[in-house]
Design an enzyme around this catalytic site. Structure first.
Site, PDB file in Angstrom:
ATOM      1  N   PRO A 120       0.776  -1.248   0.000  1.00 56.95           N
ATOM      2  CA  PRO A 120       0.000   0.000   0.000  1.00 56.95           C
ATOM      3  C   PRO A 120       0.811   1.304   0.000  1.00 56.95           C
ATOM      4  O   PRO A 120       0.762   2.097   0.941  1.00 56.95           O
ATOM      5  CB  PRO A 120      -0.836  -0.134   1.267  1.00 56.95           C
ATOM      6  CG  PRO A 120       0.033  -0.927   2.193  1.00 56.95           C
ATOM      7  CD  PRO A 120       0.749  -1.909   1.300  1.00 56.95           C
ATOM      8  N   CYS A 121       1.518   1.551  -1.082  1.00 57.21           N
ATOM      9  CA  CYS A 121       2.296   2.785  -1.189  1.00 57.21           C
ATOM     10  C   CYS A 121       1.399   4.023  -1.239  1.00 57.21           C
ATOM     11  O   CYS A 121       1.854   5.126  -0.936  1.00 57.21           O
ATOM     12  CB  CYS A 121       3.220   2.738  -2.391  1.00 57.21           C
ATOM     13  SG  CYS A 121       2.387   2.535  -3.970  1.00 57.21           S
ATOM     14  N   HIS A 122       0.127   3.832  -1.571  1.00 61.52           N
ATOM     15  CA  HIS A 122      -0.803   4.966  -1.612  1.00 61.52           C
ATOM     16  C   HIS A 122      -1.058   5.541  -0.216  1.00 61.52           C
ATOM     17  O   HIS A 122      -1.543   6.654  -0.091  1.00 61.52           O
ATOM     18  CB  HIS A 122      -2.135   4.546  -2.255  1.00 61.52           C
ATOM     19  CG  HIS A 122      -2.848   3.448  -1.554  1.00 61.52           C
ATOM     20  ND1 HIS A 122      -2.511   2.106  -1.733  1.00 61.52           N
ATOM     21  CD2 HIS A 122      -3.865   3.469  -0.664  1.00 61.52           C
ATOM     22  CE1 HIS A 122      -3.308   1.368  -0.985  1.00 61.52           C
ATOM     23  NE2 HIS A 122      -4.136   2.166  -0.325  1.00 61.52           N
TER      24      HIS A 122
END
Length: 157
Positions: A120-122
């Protein structure tokens, strides 16, 4: 390497992997033909991504096999610990990894994440709360964060 294309609320998504795990999940700017047959190695990824977009999945349970440097893999592993509906700043992530001076390297590794949504880089934002640096486009980052933490209308009664 097996490949499948699925349609998501954010566009067509390409998923790649084999018996060793998922190597790539990416959102595409182009329209692709949705795959009619899902390779066995990718069935769980398709199923879990659909659950995520439906709002019934908050954590993925998939075998991952991304390619990257050891440093990138350390950053991506740390990203897996950022809970659904929460955010951290790039500075926070650098601090967790033990070197606040590595903030630019951490940001660069975050931007090279090959497993869209699953890693989950967001959930990583600017120190001022801004939605900076998202390879899939800031509009998608905003959508994902809103999806994970929708504003609930409070009842007046």
């Amino acid at each position: 390497m097996e490949t499948v294309f699925i349609k998501t609320p954010l566009g067509y998504t390409k998923i790649e992997g084999n018996h060793e795990g998922l190597s790539s999940i990416s959102v595409l700017e182009s329209q692709e033909k949705e795959s009619l047959v899902i390779p066995q190695f990718l069935e769980d990824a398709v199923y879990q991504l659909r659950e995520y977009f439906e709002g019934s999945r908050q954590k993925f349970d998939l075998r991952l096999n991304p390619e990257g440097t050891e440093f990138q893999k350390r950053v991506w592993k740390a990203l897996l610990d950022v809970p659904y509906g929460k955010t951290l700043s790039y500075w926070d992530l650098s601090n967790i990894l033990g070197d606040v001076k590595a903030i630019r390297a951490v940001a660069a590794a975050n931007g090279k994440n090959p497993l869209w949504i699953v890693i989950p880089c967001h959930r990583i934002i600017g120190s001022d709360g801004s939605l900076t640096g998202y390879a899939g486009g800031v509009h998608r980052k905003k959508w994902l964060l809103d999806h994970e933490n929708p504003v609930k209308q409070q009842s007046l009664f």
